[in-house]
Design an enzyme around this catalytic site. Structure first.
Site, short mmCIF file in Angstrom:
data_model
loop_
_atom_site.label_atom_id
_atom_site.label_comp_id
_atom_site.label_asym_id
_atom_site.label_seq_id
_atom_site.Cartn_x
_atom_site.Cartn_y
_atom_site.Cartn_z
N GLU A 1 0.83 -1.21 0.00
CA GLU A 1 0.00 0.00 0.00
C GLU A 1 0.86 1.26 0.00
O GLU A 1 0.62 2.20 -0.77
CB GLU A 1 -0.93 0.01 1.22
CG GLU A 1 -1.92 -1.15 1.26
CD GLU A 1 -1.42 -2.35 2.04
OE1 GLU A 1 -2.23 -3.01 2.70
OE2 GLU A 1 -0.19 -2.62 2.01
N CYS B 1 -0.55 0.31 7.66
CA CYS B 1 -0.96 0.75 6.33
C CYS B 1 -2.31 1.46 6.38
O CYS B 1 -2.60 2.32 5.54
CB CYS B 1 -1.04 -0.45 5.38
SG CYS B 1 0.60 -1.08 4.93
#
Length: 361
Positions: free
Chosen positions: A52, A84
């Site tokens: 991510e 994330c």
């Protein structure tokens, strides 16, 4: 393009990390805004940016209002990298499409829940089976603490792994052997018994461009491995573990001086205790093993219940005679006691075929 098509692109990104992320999962991400892909990313190596964050840092446009496709549920805890979920919330991403959930107890649904609390729409289970498939090793290891073991062997059409003289190079063709090297890149470790070392003197390396050599593990109850074998002589360059029940430290010295690690394992029925060995290897960070041993070690691992998959390479050749078979030991007493294989898939490598099956426990 629809959600499934974008997720397939994320899967293509994820597998780029094969051989480099262990014991972390393979994860890929794609960011889409107004129907255009503005970034792709994946987890490159253990300790590096998660997929991510890798995708977010290389966007060609402002990700605010965009959609992220990610193969695994975003993490929400501090590890080698920060959460994330935190990066996604701060990015302005409006929707996250998740391939499959993360079984890690530190995540396990919490990542998606946190995103929703912060107003991000979450769509789950897109291409779930495919996303789970690329991380079968991670899922098994995070849930059991034990290595994921795939037993691999090559045999002739009449079930022989060597000629009557003991010669076995080569049963299968080049394409099959290349695929084995691809798998050596995927798995953290490769395991053989001392008998294989004595008979074949293998190197057990990964010979593909950009590949990573697996950790070499020798199952050696009485410490019979020749000190001048290729595995021992190269142990200063490639991590090599000898699992043995021999406790005499003087006998360990030729191996440790060459760079080998000695892992002491108690005996069970006169041989190294497979169950205890797997626990110790799991604790040492070995999340997966490609078992390339002989018939005795293959039988022991199957009997102990530690084999998850079997790869059977079959060459269009017949040796005949009484040569060794892939799985020996005492064998089962009746067909009803057989180790059952399921979910079989057949692959073709030149003239050879490979049957890959899961062991039904």
């Amino acid at each position: 393009m629809n959600d499934e098509e974008y997720m397939r692109l994320a899967l293509e990104e994820a597998v780029k990390g094969e051989g480099h992320v262990s014991p972390n999962p393979l994860v890929g991400a794609v960011i889409v805004k107004n129907g255009e892909i503005i970034s792709k990313g994946y987890h490159h190596f253990c300790g590096g940016l998660h997929a991510e964050r890798d995708a977010l840092q290389s966007c060609t446009a402002d990700p605010s209002g965009a959609v992220m496709y990610v193969t695994l549920e975003p993490c929400c805890h501090q590890g080698r990298q920060p959460p994330c979920t935190q990066a996604l919330i701060g990015s302005g991403i409006k929707r996250v499409v998740v391939g499959c959930g993360d079984p890690n107890p530190l995540v396990a649904g919490k990542g998606s829940a946190i995103l929703r609390v912060h107003g991000i729409e979450v769509t789950e289970y897109v291409l779930e089976n495919e996303c789970k498939s690329i991380n079968e090793i991670f899922f098994h290891y995070i849930q059991t603490g034990l290595p994921f073991v795939t037993m691999k062997y090559a045999m002739t059409a009449d079930g022989k792994i060597a000629c009557k003289t003991g010669l076995s190079k080569w049963i299968t063709g080049e394409q099959s052997r290349l695929n084995v090297h691809r798998d050596r890149n995927k798995y953290t470790a490769i395991m053989v018994g001392s008998g294989t070392v004595i008979a074949d003197d293998p190197e057990l390396t990964c010979r593909i461009d950009g590949g990573v050599d697996p950790v070499r593990i020798i199952c050696d109850t009485g410490l019979r491995t020749p000190a001048d074998s290729k595995l021992v002589k190269s142990a200063d360059k490639i991590r090599t573990i000898i699992c043995t029940s021999e406790q005499d430290e003087k006998k360990h010295r030729p191996y440790t001086e060459s760079g080998c690690e000695i892992m002491l394992v108690p005996k069970a029925d006169g041989h190294t205790d497979i169950a205890e060995m797997m626990k110790l290897l799991g604790k040492s960070g070995i999340d997966s093993i490609l078992l390339e041993g002989g018939g005795t070690l293959n039988w022991s691992a199957l009997k102990a219940g530690f084999v998850q998959k079997v790869q059977t390479y079959i060459a269009p050749k017949i040796f005949g005679g009484t040569a060794k078979s892939p799985v020996e030991g005492c064998g089962v007493s009746a067909p009803s006691e057989a180790f059952m294989l399921t979910d079989s898939r057949v692959y073709h490598f030149g003239e050879d075929i490979m049957i890959e099956s899961r062991v039904k426990h």
